[in-house]
Design a protein around this motif. Structure first.
Motif, PDB file in Angstrom:
ATOM      1  N   LEU A  70       0.835  -1.199   0.000  1.00  0.00           N
ATOM      2  CA  LEU A  70       0.000   0.000   0.000  1.00  0.00           C
ATOM      3  C   LEU A  70       0.873   1.253   0.000  1.00  0.00           C
ATOM      4  O   LEU A  70       0.561   2.239  -0.660  1.00  0.00           O
ATOM      5  CB  LEU A  70      -0.930  -0.005   1.218  1.00  0.00           C
ATOM      6  CG  LEU A  70      -2.008  -1.095   1.209  1.00  0.00           C
ATOM      7  CD1 LEU A  70      -2.845  -1.016   2.477  1.00  0.00           C
ATOM      8  CD2 LEU A  70      -2.887  -0.991  -0.015  1.00  0.00           C
ATOM      9  N   ALA A  71       1.965   1.186   0.749  1.00  0.00           N
ATOM     10  CA  ALA A  71       2.858   2.345   0.781  1.00  0.00           C
ATOM     11  C   ALA A  71       3.426   2.621  -0.598  1.00  0.00           C
ATOM     12  O   ALA A  71       3.502   3.763  -1.042  1.00  0.00           O
ATOM     13  CB  ALA A  71       3.984   2.095   1.783  1.00  0.00           C
ATOM     14  N   GLU A 125       2.962   5.868  -2.938  1.00  0.00           N
ATOM     15  CA  GLU A 125       4.123   6.659  -3.330  1.00  0.00           C
ATOM     16  C   GLU A 125       4.164   6.956  -4.817  1.00  0.00           C
ATOM     17  O   GLU A 125       4.877   7.840  -5.253  1.00  0.00           O
ATOM     18  CB  GLU A 125       5.407   5.915  -2.932  1.00  0.00           C
ATOM     19  CG  GLU A 125       5.719   5.994  -1.446  1.00  0.00           C
ATOM     20  CD  GLU A 125       5.896   7.428  -0.995  1.00  0.00           C
ATOM     21  OE1 GLU A 125       6.513   8.213  -1.707  1.00  0.00           O
ATOM     22  OE2 GLU A 125       5.385   7.766   0.093  1.00  0.00           O
ATOM     23  N   ARG A 126       3.442   6.150  -5.597  1.00  0.00           N
ATOM     24  CA  ARG A 126       3.495   6.349  -7.046  1.00  0.00           C
ATOM     25  C   ARG A 126       2.953   7.720  -7.397  1.00  0.00           C
ATOM     26  O   ARG A 126       1.796   8.033  -7.123  1.00  0.00           O
ATOM     27  CB  ARG A 126       2.692   5.282  -7.779  1.00  0.00           C
ATOM     28  CG  ARG A 126       3.131   3.881  -7.491  1.00  0.00           C
ATOM     29  CD  ARG A 126       4.498   3.613  -8.056  1.00  0.00           C
ATOM     30  NE  ARG A 126       4.895   2.227  -7.755  1.00  0.00           N
ATOM     31  CZ  ARG A 126       6.103   1.754  -7.966  1.00  0.00           C
ATOM     32  NH1 ARG A 126       7.027   2.537  -8.454  1.00  0.00           N
ATOM     33  NH2 ARG A 126       6.384   0.510  -7.681  1.00  0.00           N
ATOM     34  N   ALA A 140      -3.321  11.487  -9.695  1.00  0.00           N
ATOM     35  CA  ALA A 140      -4.632  11.254 -10.293  1.00  0.00           C
ATOM     36  C   ALA A 140      -5.726  11.133  -9.237  1.00  0.00           C
ATOM     37  O   ALA A 140      -6.850  11.582  -9.432  1.00  0.00           O
ATOM     38  CB  ALA A 140      -4.589   9.980 -11.143  1.00  0.00           C
ATOM     39  N   ALA A 141      -5.383  10.526  -8.114  1.00  0.00           N
ATOM     40  CA  ALA A 141      -6.399  10.316  -7.085  1.00  0.00           C
ATOM     41  C   ALA A 141      -6.395  11.414  -6.034  1.00  0.00           C
ATOM     42  O   ALA A 141      -7.215  11.410  -5.131  1.00  0.00           O
ATOM     43  CB  ALA A 141      -6.175   8.970  -6.408  1.00  0.00           C
ATOM     44  N   GLY A 142      -5.447  12.311  -6.153  1.00  0.00           N
ATOM     45  CA  GLY A 142      -5.366  13.374  -5.170  1.00  0.00           C
ATOM     46  C   GLY A 142      -4.943  12.877  -3.806  1.00  0.00           C
ATOM     47  O   GLY A 142      -5.344  13.397  -2.774  1.00  0.00           O
ATOM     48  N   ALA A 201       1.275  12.359  -0.229  1.00  0.00           N
ATOM     49  CA  ALA A 201       2.401  11.431  -0.124  1.00  0.00           C
ATOM     50  C   ALA A 201       2.384  10.702   1.213  1.00  0.00           C
ATOM     51  O   ALA A 201       1.620  11.036   2.109  1.00  0.00           O
ATOM     52  CB  ALA A 201       3.712  12.200  -0.286  1.00  0.00           C
ATOM     53  N   ALA A 202       3.282   9.707   1.338  1.00  0.00           N
ATOM     54  CA  ALA A 202       3.211   8.809   2.488  1.00  0.00           C
ATOM     55  C   ALA A 202       3.503   9.494   3.809  1.00  0.00           C
ATOM     56  O   ALA A 202       2.917   9.171   4.820  1.00  0.00           O
ATOM     57  CB  ALA A 202       4.181   7.652   2.293  1.00  0.00           C
TER      58      ALA A 202
END
Lengths: 188, 484
Positions: A159-160, A164-165, A171-173, A176-177
Motif C-alpha cells: 500500500l505504501a 508513493e506512485r 490522479a487520485a489526489g 504522499a506517504a
C-alpha cells in the motif's frame, strides 16, 4: 474401484466446469496475464485431481486457490515472468467504446492496475487476497505459506508503494506517504 | 469536507480496479475433453520435469514412499506400544485411502518420545482443524539436519489427509510445518505411493525417507555424469529399510544434482523416480537467468527474438538443466535457436555444456497458448564434447495436440553454424532438400517422418559439413541407470 473412480471423475468434472471462470479470474488478478492465468489454473487443477483421487482434498476450492496463489508467487515462475512482456500494461488506456464511460475513473483504475503490476508477485498476491478476496491475515498467510507477520508487512509495504506512485497519487489526489503517516497517528 | 482514511481510499481504488479487470477479462470455459487433454499435457510435462518442481523451493528433497501392497503383519515390525497414536475408534468411518501405513504404529527415531508425539499431534490437530483422536503419526524422525514426520488425519466424511511435516533438527512440535500435502505431490501407482517433499531453509543436507510395510530392496542412483564421449553414467547403490520398514538416507546438499530411486522388489514400482533437486543452477548470484543478454548462437531473424520467445528459451533451459541434473557452478548454457518450425508452434533450442565438454541439447515445441504449454514434443539428446555452435540435431515434427491445429509432418533440423541446406530422403528413398533459415528448418515429407533416417547438412559450396540421424518426436535424456 472403477465405480468409485468414475464417480470421482464425474465429481471433479462438475467442479472444474463450474469453477473454471472464477478460478481463471482469480489467477488473472494475481499475475495480470490471461494466458498465464489459464496455465496456473491448469497446473493447480492437475494437482487437485491427484489429491482428489486419493480422497485427501477436504476443500477443493480452497486447495485450488492455494495452489494457484503459491504458483503465482513462486520464485521459479517469477524468474520466467520477469523476461516476459509486462502484462499489466498491455491494455492500459485503450479506452473501451462505452457511452457511459467515466474516463477519469477508468484511467484511475488502469493506473492502479498498472501500479499493481509493478509490485513483486508475493506483495501483489497479498494485496489481492487481503483487499479483493477480503481474506483475513491468518487465512492469507496459510494460503501463501508464510507467516502472519509477513502478510502484514507485505500489505503495508504494498500500500505504501502504491501511495508513493506519483501518477496514482496525482490522479487520485492522494497525499504522499509522510503526511499520511502523520495523519494516521493523529487519527489514533 | 472530511477526507476518508487514506488507506480506505487506496484499498477502494485497488478493489475497484481489480473488480473491473476481473469482470472484463475474457474467459472461455473449455469443454471437458479439452480440460482433460490439458491436464494430461501438464502431467506429462510434470513427470518429465519433476526436478523443476523441486527448484521452486530451491531446497533439498525428501521422498517418502509408502508401499501399500497387502503384506501386512509380517511380524517384522515392533508392536506399537506408543500411546501417542489413538486406537481406532468405532466412530471413525473406514477410509478410502488405499495405504496400509495408517496402522497406528509410529516409526522413526522419535517413536518413543511420547511427549513430543503427543504435543505434535495436538499441533497437527489445531493446524488441520481435526479432532485429536483422528490424527495419527506414522513416522517421525531426525534425518540429517531436519526433523521429518508423516501424518494421517481422518475426517467424519471418510476422507483422509496425508501430510508430511518438516522442521529443523530437534524442532519443537509447534515448529513443524506441513509441506507435502499442499504444494507437493508425487506419483501414484496401484501398489505404491511416493510423496516428494521439498524442505525449505535447508542448510546442509537433504534426504530420502522411504516407509514400507514389508521388506524391500531399494536402489538410489547418484547425480548423472556426462562424459566427453556423450555417454551418461550414475553410481547406483542398494539400500535396505530397517526392521520397521523405514529407510532414511541423508544426502549432501548438491544444487543441480538429481538423484533417482526405485524399489527392485515391487514390479509396479521398478521405474526410477526422480527426486526433486534444489537448483538455481545456471543463474547468477542475483538469480538472473544466464540466457539474459546473451545472443543466440545462430543468426536468428530479430523479429523472432521477442520477450515471449526469450521466456520460452528460459523455460526450456530450466527444464533441461533440471532433467539433466547439471550443476550451475561447472556448466554453461546458451540459447541456440528460436523460431517457427512448422506453421503453428514455436521451437526453442537450448544447449548446456557439461564439465567434460559433452553437449546436452533440448528442443521444445511450445503451443501458442503460453511458454509452459507444451505440445508434448520435447527432444533431449547428449552429443559428444565439442563446441555448441557445431551441434546438430534432427527430430520428427508432429502436429500440436492441444491447439486443434495441424502441422505438416516432416523433420525439424538444426545444423552447425554455416550450414545452409539440409537433405534427407523420404520413405520412398527420394531426396528432399531445403534451405535453412538461420541454421534451422523443417524438411517437409509426404509420408511419415522416420526416426533413425540420416540427415545431411551442407555448407555454401554444397559440401556435407555434418550428418545426424532423426530422433523421435519425444526423446528423453539417457538417465545413466538400467531400466529407466
Amino acid at each position: 474401484v472403477s465405480e468409485r473412480r468414475r464417480a470421482d471423475t464425474e465429481e471433479f468434472r462438475a467442479f472444474v466446469l463450474a469453477r473454471w471462470p472464477g478460478l481463471v479470474r482469480y489467477a488473472y488478478l494475481l499475475v495480470g496475464d490471461a494466458q498465464h492465468a489459464e496455465d496456473l489454473v491448469q497446473i493447480a487443477l492437475e494437482r487437485t485431481w491427484r489429491r482428489w483421487r486419493e480422497a485427501s482434498v477436504e476443500r477443493p476450492e480452497r486447495y485450488v486457490r492455494t495452489a494457484i496463489a503459491r504458483q503465482a508467487v513462486s520464485r521459479h515462475r517469477w524468474l520466467r515472468r520477469r523476461v516476459r512482456e509486462d502484462p499489466f500494461s498491455e491494455h492500459a488506456f485503450e479506452l473501451p467504446a462505452r457511452a457511459d464511460l467515466d474516463i477519469e475513473a477508468y484511467v484511475l483504475r488502469e493506473l492502479v492496475w498498472q501500479e499493481l503490476g509493478q509490485l513483486p508477485p508475493r506483495m501483489r498476491a497479498v494485496v489481492v487476497l487481503r483487499i479483493w478476496e477480503d481474506l483475513g491475515e491468518n487465512e492469507t498467510a496459510q494460503i501463501l505459506g508464510c507467516s502472519v507477520g509477513a502478510v502484514k508487512s507485505q500489505l503495508s509495504r504494498g500500500l505504501a508503494r502504491l501511495r508513493e506512485r506519483t501518477a496514482l497519487r496525482d490522479a487520485a489526489g492522494i497525499p504522499a506517504a509522510q503526511p499520511l503517516r502523520r495523519s494516521l497517528r493523529s487519527q489514533r | 469536507m472530511i477526507q476518508p482514511p487514506i488507506d480506505s481510499r487506496v484499498a477502494e481504488l485497488i478493489r475497484n480496479s481489480l473488480d473491473d479487470h476481473a469482470q472484463n477479462v475474457s474467459v472461455r470455459t473449455p469443454d471437458w475433453a479439452e480440460v482433460e487433454a490439458r491436464l494430461r499435457g501438464i502431467r506429462t510435462a510434470r513427470r518429465r520435469r519433476v526436478a523443476v518442481a523441486g527448484s521452486v523451493l530451491a531446497t533439498a528433497a525428501v521422498i517418502g514412499a509408502g508401499v501399500t501392497a497387502g503384506h501386512q503383519g509380517t511380524g517384522r515390525r515392533a508392536p506399537d506400544g506408543v500411546p501417542a497414536n489413538p486406537s481406532p475408534t468405532a466412530s471413525a468411518r473406514p477410509s478410502t485411502y488405499p495405504g496400509k501405513l495408517d496402522d497406528g504404529h509410529v516409526r522413526g527415531s522419535l517413536k518413543h518420545d511420547t511427549a513430543w508425539l503427543t504435543a505434535f499431534r495436538q499441533a497437527v490437530a489445531r493446524d488441520l482443524k481435526r479432532p485429536l483422536h483422528t490424527v495419527r503419526v506414522a513416522y517421525a524422525s531426525d534425518v540429517g539436519d531436519r526433523r521429518i514426520a508423516y501424518v494421517f488425519a481422518g475426517s467424519t466424511t471418510g476422507r483422509r489427509i496425508v501430510a508430511w511435516y518438516e522442521g529443523h533438527g530437534h524442532a519443537a512440535p509447534t515448529r513443524m510445518r506441513p509441506v507435502g500435502s499442499h504444494n507437493f505431490g508425487g506419483t501414484a501407482t496401484p501398489t505404491w505411493d511416493a510423496y516428494s517433499l521439498g524442505i525449505s531453509n535447508l542448510d546442509t543436507t537433504g534426504g530420502i525417507v522411504v516407509i514400507t510395510t514389508h521388506e524391500q530392496t531399494w536402489q538410489v542412483a547418484g547425480p548423472a555424469t556426462y562424459h566427453g564421449d556423450g555417454t551418461v553414467t550414475r553410481s547406483v547403490r542398494t539400500v535396505h529399510p530397517d526392521a520397521e520398514g523405514v529407510l532414511e538416507i541423508a544426502l549432501p546438499l548438491d544444487p543441480g544434482a538429481t538423484y533417482l530411486i526405485r524399489s527392485t522388489n515391487e514390479p509396479a514400482a521398478q521405474r526410477w523416480e526422480a527426486i526433486p533437486s534444489p537448483t538455481t543452477a545456471l543463474t547468477d548470484v542475483n538469480g538472473t537467468p544466464t540466457l539474459s543478454g546473451l545472443p543466440l548462437i545462430h543468426d536468428v531473424p530479430p523479429a523472432d527474438v521477442t520477450k515471449r520467445t526469450q521466456a520460452q528459451l528460459q523455460w526450456s533451459l530450466f527444464g533441461l538443466q533440471n532433467e539433466a541434473g547439471v550443476r550451475g557452478t561447472s556448466s554453461s548454457a546458451r540459447g541456440l535457436w528460436v523460431g517457427r518450425i512448422g506453421p503453428w508452434v514455436t521451437t526453442t533450442i537450448v544447449g548446456v555444456t557439461a564439465p567434460s565438454g559433452a553437449r546436452i541439447l533440448s528442443v521444445d515445441l511450445s503451443a501458442p497458448t503460453g511458454p509452459s504449454s507444451s505440445t508434448g514434443t520435447q527432444v533431449r539428446t547428449v552429443l559428444p564434447a565439442g563446441p555448441l555452435d557445431q551441434a546438430t540435431v534432427a527430430w520428427v515434427v508432429n502436429s500440436p495436440n492441444q491447439s486443434g491445429s495441424r502441422a505438416s509432418p516432416g523433420v525439424g533440423v538444426l545444423g552447425p553454424v554455416g550450414a545452409q541446406t539440409a537433405r534427407t530422403t523420404d520413405q520412398d528413398g527420394r531426396p528432399v532438400e531445403i534451405p535453412l533459415r538461420g541454421g534451422a528448418g523443417l524438411i517437409p515429407l509426404q509420408g511419415p517422418a522416420r526416426p533413425g533416417a540420416a540427415v545431411e547438412l551442407l555448407g555454401p559450396n554444397g559440401a556435407v559439413v555434418a550428418t545426424t540421424t532423426v530422433l523421435p518426436a519425444t526423446t528423453e535424456l539417457p538417465t545413466g541407470v538400467p531400466g529407466a
